[in-house]
Design a protein around this motif. Sequence first.
Motif, PDB file in Angstrom:
ATOM      1  N   LYS A   1      39.801  36.971  66.801  1.00 31.87           N
ATOM      2  CA  LYS A   1      39.332  37.045  68.192  1.00 31.87           C
ATOM      3  C   LYS A   1      40.471  37.355  69.168  1.00 31.87           C
ATOM      4  O   LYS A   1      40.263  37.444  70.368  1.00 31.87           O
ATOM      5  N   GLY A   2      41.671  37.475  68.642  1.00 27.52           N
ATOM      6  CA  GLY A   2      42.829  37.689  69.518  1.00 27.52           C
ATOM      7  C   GLY A   2      42.915  39.111  70.030  1.00 27.52           C
ATOM      8  O   GLY A   2      42.091  39.964  69.701  1.00 27.52           O
ATOM      9  N   PRO A   3      43.959  39.387  70.814  1.00 28.91           N
ATOM     10  CA  PRO A   3      44.131  40.752  71.346  1.00 28.91           C
ATOM     11  C   PRO A   3      44.558  41.713  70.240  1.00 28.91           C
ATOM     12  O   PRO A   3      45.179  41.295  69.257  1.00 28.91           O
ATOM     13  N   GLN A   4      44.204  42.976  70.413  1.00 28.66           N
ATOM     14  CA  GLN A   4      44.609  43.982  69.422  1.00 28.66           C
ATOM     15  C   GLN A   4      46.050  44.385  69.730  1.00 28.66           C
ATOM     16  O   GLN A   4      46.323  45.470  70.213  1.00 28.66           O
ATOM     17  N   GLU A   5      46.935  43.469  69.427  1.00 25.85           N
ATOM     18  CA  GLU A   5      48.363  43.697  69.665  1.00 25.85           C
ATOM     19  C   GLU A   5      49.124  43.299  68.420  1.00 25.85           C
ATOM     20  O   GLU A   5      48.671  42.457  67.636  1.00 25.85           O
TER      21      GLU A   5
ATOM     22  N   TYR B   1      48.132  36.527  62.590  1.00 31.46           N
ATOM     23  CA  TYR B   1      46.828  36.192  62.021  1.00 31.46           C
ATOM     24  C   TYR B   1      46.772  36.570  60.540  1.00 31.46           C
ATOM     25  O   TYR B   1      46.353  35.782  59.687  1.00 31.46           O
ATOM     26  N   ILE B   2      47.229  37.777  60.247  1.00 29.54           N
ATOM     27  CA  ILE B   2      47.186  38.259  58.856  1.00 29.54           C
ATOM     28  C   ILE B   2      48.070  37.370  57.979  1.00 29.54           C
ATOM     29  O   ILE B   2      47.698  36.963  56.879  1.00 29.54           O
ATOM     30  N   ARG B   3      49.242  37.041  58.504  1.00 34.24           N
ATOM     31  CA  ARG B   3      50.179  36.195  57.748  1.00 34.24           C
ATOM     32  C   ARG B   3      49.550  34.823  57.452  1.00 34.24           C
ATOM     33  O   ARG B   3      49.556  34.354  56.310  1.00 34.24           O
TER      34      ARG B   3
ATOM     35  N   ILE C   1      41.924  45.313  63.955  1.00 34.89           N
ATOM     36  CA  ILE C   1      42.036  44.706  62.616  1.00 34.89           C
ATOM     37  C   ILE C   1      40.730  44.008  62.209  1.00 34.89           C
ATOM     38  O   ILE C   1      40.597  43.550  61.077  1.00 34.89           O
ATOM     39  N   THR C   2      39.786  43.956  63.149  1.00 38.61           N
ATOM     40  CA  THR C   2      38.501  43.324  62.821  1.00 38.61           C
ATOM     41  C   THR C   2      37.745  44.079  61.722  1.00 38.61           C
ATOM     42  O   THR C   2      36.812  43.534  61.138  1.00 38.61           O
TER      43      THR C   2
END
Length: 426
Positions: free
Chosen positions: A321-325, A332-334, A313-314
């Motif tokens: 910076k979080g995991p791609q999960e 994060y998006i919310r 999502i970067t």
Amino acid sequence: MGECLSSGRDERDREVEREIERDKLLETKVHKLLLLGTGGSGKTTFFKQLKAIHGEGHSQREKESFRKQIYGQVIESMQILIRQCELVAKGSPEEIEDDDRAENLQKVIQNEELSEYKISDEFEESTKYLKALPNGSAQIDEQLAKHIGKLWAECKPIRKMFEHRNMICVPDSSSYFFDEIDKIALSDYLPDASDILLVRYRTTGMQEREFCINEAIFKILDVGGQRNERKKWIFFFEGVTAILFVISLTCYDEIPFEDVSDLGVDVSSSNSMLESIKVFENTLQLQCFQETTFILFFNKADLLAEKIKHVPITCAFPGYKGPQEFKPAVEYIRNYFLSLNKNKAREMLLRFLYFFNIRQKQIVKGSFFCCCNNTFLFLICTVHSPPFFFFSTHVTTATDSRNVEKVFNDVQQCVVNWSIKHAGLD
Ligand SMILES: Nc1nc2c(ncn2[C@@H]2O[C@H](COP(=O)(O)OP(=O)(O)OP(=O)(O)O)[C@@H](O)[C@H]2O)c(=O)[nH]1
Ligand SMILES: [Mg+2]
């Protein structure tokens, strides 16, 4: 003692009166809900679901119209895939300079072996057949289905090109229709519920319907989300009870439809998620919505669950910076969208923070989080209500009827409670 009895009776009388007023409000008030969001986010899909779940369903005429849309989507998608394969495989910038999709695409796939996009001679008859179809031809017969089926099942460059659909505006659902091509080509074919939900057709203008959900009346308006359609939104802003703002969770690596076919657009700065953020921010700032409830649908959760495994999502959120999960990405998006609110009265950490647990139908005061079946619900109210409004957010899959039914039950309860509170009848 007599005084005590009469004051108790007065209290009961007042409560009965309030209940009657409340029932009257629910029976007569039409709650106007406006579906907003950028193109392709899923607004019409929600609308179709509501028609199927709470409305009269789709008539024979509507099904015939959906059939035409499906024919159109299948033919156009395959034509785009063929054209892009041919252009990209040529590999020479001069040859593709009149086609923005191919030009953009070449920049992205420059590290790949371009010859892998070359369609071999054995498919020549099929590609010629599709390319020769007159513009806007909207009928799929057995012969056309044979060519489409062959290209989809056997032609590797077509499959490879489909992986880049985010850059060339081929809808995700086209793979579903290619798989179903034999069914679609039947002379008596009429779309079923899944076909209707998955067909991609850009809305122009506005469609509205009244729905009765749990005894409350809702008028739901679906508008077009493409750039030129957004200019018309203002005509529908009056008397809105709540905005249902739809965000596609998967558009973070997509190019807006308008930019794909716009000459000279720099694709590196064109991104559908950034566009969605901008549109949401502008909508929040509109004077007429300063006291309006916003309900956010973070949609296409099913597609995100797959995409996040391959595409970070970067692309749209370099600060992540979080995991791609799935879960942390959605969170994060919310939060990113909620942080766009600049209206102090709406701000998250207001003196009262209520979280409303819909399942237990009770308000839990002071707790910070409430999670019911993947649905996070924030009910934020000001200390001095009215005005009283809230944000609520839902992670949704608009193509999943059960999910939509549940989400709209929650929405119904929130909106009705808001109306009762707003009318001073709580
Ligand atoms: N898999 C999946 N597909 C979805 C979901 N929501 C919408 N779609 C598909 O996404 C495409 C676009 O959805 P629409 O509902 O037409 O989008 P829209 O917001 O109305 O777009 P405009 O009318 O252009 O503003 C359609 O093919 C839908 O089937 C979802 O949650 N999951
Ligand atoms: Mg639409």
